[in-house]
Design an enzyme around this catalytic site. Structure first.
Site, PDB file in Angstrom:
ATOM      1  CG  ASP A 230       4.306 -48.703  78.682  1.00 36.23           C
ATOM      2  OD1 ASP A 230       5.407 -49.143  78.271  1.00 36.23           O
ATOM      3  OD2 ASP A 230       4.208 -47.723  79.439  1.00 36.23           O
TER       4      ASP A 230
ATOM      5  CG  HIS B 258      10.572 -55.935  74.102  1.00 32.12           C
ATOM      6  ND1 HIS B 258       9.664 -55.011  74.544  1.00 32.12           N
ATOM      7  CD2 HIS B 258      11.799 -55.336  74.213  1.00 32.12           C
ATOM      8  CE1 HIS B 258      10.299 -53.894  74.905  1.00 32.12           C
ATOM      9  NE2 HIS B 258      11.599 -54.078  74.711  1.00 32.12           N
TER      10      HIS B 258
ATOM     11  CG  LEU C 268      -9.519 -58.288  64.694  1.00 35.54           C
ATOM     12  CD1 LEU C 268     -10.450 -57.493  65.610  1.00 35.54           C
ATOM     13  CD2 LEU C 268      -8.542 -59.095  65.543  1.00 35.54           C
TER      14      LEU C 268
HETATM   15  C1  IPE Z   1       4.536 -46.087  74.291  1.00 32.50           C
HETATM   16  O1  IPE Z   1       5.290 -46.669  75.296  1.00 32.50           O
HETATM   17  C2  IPE Z   1       4.841 -46.724  72.980  1.00 32.50           C
HETATM   18  C3  IPE Z   1       4.561 -48.158  72.880  1.00 32.50           C
HETATM   19  C4  IPE Z   1       3.969 -48.932  73.745  1.00 32.50           C
HETATM   20  C5  IPE Z   1       4.981 -48.731  71.658  1.00 32.50           C
HETATM   21  P1  IPE Z   1       6.610 -45.991  75.849  1.00 32.50           P
HETATM   22  O2  IPE Z   1       7.084 -46.856  76.951  1.00 32.50           O
HETATM   23  O3  IPE Z   1       7.551 -45.726  74.754  1.00 32.50           O
HETATM   24  O4  IPE Z   1       6.051 -44.596  76.392  1.00 32.50           O
HETATM   25  P2  IPE Z   1       6.669 -43.555  77.408  1.00 32.50           P
HETATM   26  O5  IPE Z   1       8.052 -43.243  76.946  1.00 32.50           O
HETATM   27  O6  IPE Z   1       6.670 -44.198  78.750  1.00 32.50           O
HETATM   28  O7  IPE Z   1       5.737 -42.395  77.359  1.00 32.50           O
HETATM   29  C1  IPE Z   2       6.343 -51.427  75.706  1.00 31.74           C
HETATM   30  O1  IPE Z   2       7.049 -51.824  76.821  1.00 31.74           O
HETATM   31  C2  IPE Z   2       6.991 -51.906  74.418  1.00 31.74           C
HETATM   32  C3  IPE Z   2       7.597 -50.846  73.622  1.00 31.74           C
HETATM   33  C4  IPE Z   2       7.566 -49.562  73.867  1.00 31.74           C
HETATM   34  C5  IPE Z   2       8.287 -51.273  72.438  1.00 31.74           C
HETATM   35  P1  IPE Z   2       8.294 -50.995  77.347  1.00 31.74           P
HETATM   36  O2  IPE Z   2       9.515 -51.534  76.677  1.00 31.74           O
HETATM   37  O3  IPE Z   2       8.055 -49.555  77.204  1.00 31.74           O
HETATM   38  O4  IPE Z   2       8.303 -51.430  78.879  1.00 31.74           O
HETATM   39  P2  IPE Z   2       8.574 -50.500  80.129  1.00 31.74           P
HETATM   40  O5  IPE Z   2       7.649 -49.331  80.019  1.00 31.74           O
HETATM   41  O6  IPE Z   2      10.010 -50.113  80.064  1.00 31.74           O
HETATM   42  O7  IPE Z   2       8.253 -51.381  81.291  1.00 31.74           O
HETATM   43 MG    MG Z   3       7.208 -48.147  78.406  1.00 27.14          MG
END
Ligand code: IPE
Ligand code: IPE
Ligand code: MG
Length: 258
Positions: A28, A45, A139
């Site tokens: 995240d 990303h 792995l």
């Molecule tokens: C959780 O992250 C899912 C992934 C990293 C794929 P999110 O950014 O979607 O989670 P929330 O919405 O903050 O809980």
């Molecule tokens: C995690 O990073 C990737 C996915 C959930 C696909 P985020 O896109 O949730 O990044 P933040 O949380 O907005 O910084």
């Molecule tokens: Mg996020």
């Protein structure tokens, strides 16, 4: 999991080594990483894929057997359509680009999650990568895509019910065997980057006794050093699985050394 020879943490006390066998990560913070640099979220990303590549390499070097990462949750469809479609395209492109390297490195690749909404190009790329790497054991890399912990449990229960007509009760073992991670031991260590302290519908069933580690590091900045810090924190934990500290020392079990 009993079928595969793995100990369910609630049925018996699993043996525990100083190196986690299975690490599960919520990757995240990509969006915030980009925003800090005045870049579009998509740049975060793209950088996140690089961080994953480095983490896979580090996991292999450290003898970790299973690495499971959350790439797209069943709730991430709620994001703007252009971001969702960018993520899907990035998944396809990364798979096509990396699959031979994964294979050369002895990595067994799997995807868990509901594939019913994936377009055919993605489905084909996943199937090709899973087939190519099916014989590898160095792995076990698992990508959770359109994955949800509740979906996983419900799907498993439904498969159990479908197999046995007229069944009135389900057992833990029967559910375990039908879950999407039935091929793996339960995660020893759960890591979430990006500062939030929540599970976000990741591996709900399997995290029953995992050690939880949260770091403010944003996923694109996660590297081998950050992984080592997480593992070092894990090594300081006493994994009691319901027992007392005194019981652990009586059997010469420190809680984390096999
Ligand atoms: C959780 O992250 C899912 C992934 C990293 C794929 P999110 O950014 O979607 O989670 P929330 O919405 O903050 O809980
Ligand atoms: C995690 O990073 C990737 C996915 C959930 C696909 P985020 O896109 O949730 O990044 P933040 O949380 O907005 O910084
Ligand atoms: Mg996020």
């Amino acid at each position: 999991m009993a079928d595969q020879g793995f100990t369910s943490s609630t049925q018996a006390v699993p043996s525990v080594g100083s190196v986690p066998r299975h690490i599960a990560i919520i990757m995240d913070g990509n969006g915030r990483w980009a925003r800090k640099r005045f870049l579009p979220r998509m740049a975060g990303h793209t950088k996140g894929v690089e961080a994953l590549r480095g983490t896979i390499r580090a996991a292999i070097e450290r003898g970790i057997e299973y690495l499971t990462v959350f790439a797209f949750s069943s709730e991430n469809w709620r994001r703007p359509a252009d971001e969702v479609s960018f993520l899907m395209q990035l998944f396809i492109k990364s798979l096509q680009k990396e699959v031979s390297r994964l294979h050369e490195n002895g990595i067994r690749f799997r995807v868990i999650g509901d594939r019913s909404r994936f377009e055919s190009t993605l489905l084909k790329a996943i199937a090709a990568a899973e087939d190519l790497t099916a014989g590898n054991t160095r792995l076990h890399l698992t990508i959770a895509a359109n994955y949800g912990g509740r979906w996983d449990v419900i799907s498993a229960v439904n498969r159990v019910l479908a197999k046995t007509a007229g069944m009135s009760e389900v057992s833990e073992e029967a559910i375990d065997a039908e879950l999407s991670m039935s091929f793996a031991p339960e995660p020893d260590l759960f890591i979430r980057t990006g500062g939030e302290q929540r599970i976000s519908n990741f591996l709900l069933w399997q995290l029953a006794y995992s050690e939880l580690y949260f770091t403010d590091t944003l996923w694109p900045d996660f590297d081998a050093l950050a992984l080592d810090q997480a593992v070092a924190s894990y090594q300081e934990r006493e994994r009691r699985f319901g027992r007392t500290s005194e019981q652990l020392s009586a059997v010469g079990d420190t809680g984390h050394h096999a």
